[in-house]
Design an enzyme around this catalytic site. Structure first.
Site, PDB file in Angstrom:
ATOM      1  N   PRO A  73      23.986  53.188  26.017  1.00  0.00           N
ATOM      2  CA  PRO A  73      25.418  53.511  26.105  1.00  0.00           C
ATOM      3  C   PRO A  73      25.656  54.701  27.043  1.00  0.00           C
ATOM      4  O   PRO A  73      24.992  55.718  26.937  1.00  0.00           O
ATOM      5  CB  PRO A  73      25.794  53.894  24.671  1.00  0.00           C
ATOM      6  CG  PRO A  73      24.658  53.444  23.820  1.00  0.00           C
ATOM      7  CD  PRO A  73      23.454  53.396  24.691  1.00  0.00           C
ATOM      8  N   GLU A  74      26.586  54.526  27.962  1.00  0.00           N
ATOM      9  CA  GLU A  74      26.971  55.626  28.844  1.00  0.00           C
ATOM     10  C   GLU A  74      28.363  56.097  28.435  1.00  0.00           C
ATOM     11  O   GLU A  74      28.955  55.592  27.487  1.00  0.00           O
ATOM     12  CB  GLU A  74      26.949  55.148  30.304  1.00  0.00           C
ATOM     13  CG  GLU A  74      25.529  54.812  30.777  1.00  0.00           C
ATOM     14  CD  GLU A  74      25.153  55.550  32.061  1.00  0.00           C
ATOM     15  OE1 GLU A  74      25.776  56.587  32.368  1.00  0.00           O
ATOM     16  OE2 GLU A  74      24.254  55.066  32.757  1.00  0.00           O
TER      17      GLU A  74
END
Ligand code: ZN
Length: 268
Positions: free
Chosen positions: A2-3
């Site tokens: 996840p960014e």
């Protein structure tokens, strides 16, 4: 992994369920993720009302009316499940609200974390104290200050959380491509004019990814709705050998032990 856009989308999805709700049950199903859950997590959160949600870098923030903020990080594989039909392996933390909703933090690889931080002291919390500005608060002027005299490659400097908080590999590659800046160029040698292109490019790639996540928000209503991941289209990221609109070819190189994708023809 996840960014920032996934974390932002996750926070927005959680806000739809948690805002102003009271937590009626808080249950951890093991002692730790990357590090131990706070020993008093259940005691401090049970009965608390969620007063707001937010994000700092790649951390999600759940504020309560007791002056505590639950700070979560999704690590490599974390995601929140809303109203899961049934418990799953790796649901390590479960929250229930006073209107009968259930949230499960699922993290098979357990690189994520959950901490409780006094809201008033959050900026001084060790993981936050050294963070640079949020990408959306960045200006060409303050970025120029940070990069002044730096000989390290601009790509590596943009990944440095002290310079910009929360930017990961994908969005640095994409933003440099849009701004036409070579990832290899020394940070101190990127002109002010080009920084004035880079800052909006950073915001645009993040905004578009958040919007893509937002468009999958309807999925959150599903009983097994899972927050956090969505497909995106990239111009250069993970596209070695692809044709660039300029006639060049996307190339993969390694910088600081991580892959960089860029077009050597239009990024200078
Ligand atoms: Zn090109």
């Amino acid at each position: 992994m996840p960014e920032l856009p996934e974390v932002e989308t996750t926070v927005r999805g959680l806000a739809a369920v948690l805002q102003d709700r009271q937590l009626t049950r808080v249950e951890t199903r093991r002692e730790d993720l990357r590090r131990a859950f706070p020993v008093d997590l259940r005691q401090r959160l049970t009965g608390a009302r969620v007063s707001g949600l937010g994000r700092r870098a790649k951390y999600g923030l759940i504020h309560t009316d007791r002056g505590d903020t639950m700070v979560f990080h999704l690590g490599m594989s974390g995601r929140w499940r809303i109203d899961p039909r049934q418990a799953e392996a790796h649901d390590h933390l479960v929250l229930e609200t006073d209107d009968g909703r259930t949230l499960a933090l699922n993290d098979p690889r357990r690189f994520g974390s959950v901490d409780l931080v006094p809201t008033a002291e959050m900026e001084a919390w060790p993981a936050f104290a050294a963070l640079g500005p949020e990408p959306f608060d960045l200006t060409a002027g303050n970025l120029a200050e940070q990069l002044k005299g730096r000989s390290a490659a601009i790509k590596l400097l943009l990944l440095d959380q002290r310079i910009v908080a929360g930017l990961g590999n994908i969005y640095v590659c994409e933003a440099l491509f849009r701004a036409g800046i070579s990832p290899l160029r020394a940070g101190g040698r990127v002109s002010k004019t080009r920084l004035e292109r880079l800052v909006p490019a950073i915001c645009a790639v993040l905004d578009e990814a958040i919007a893509a996540g937002g468009s999958s928000l309807r999925d959150y209503a599903r009983p097994d709705g899972e927050l956090g991941y969505f497909s995106k289209a990239f111009a250069v990221y993970d596209r070695a050998g692809a044709a660039c609109a300029c006639g060049g070819t996307v190339k993969r190189i390694v910088q600081g032990g991580r892959s960089t994708w860029y077009c050597p023809k239009c990024q200078r």
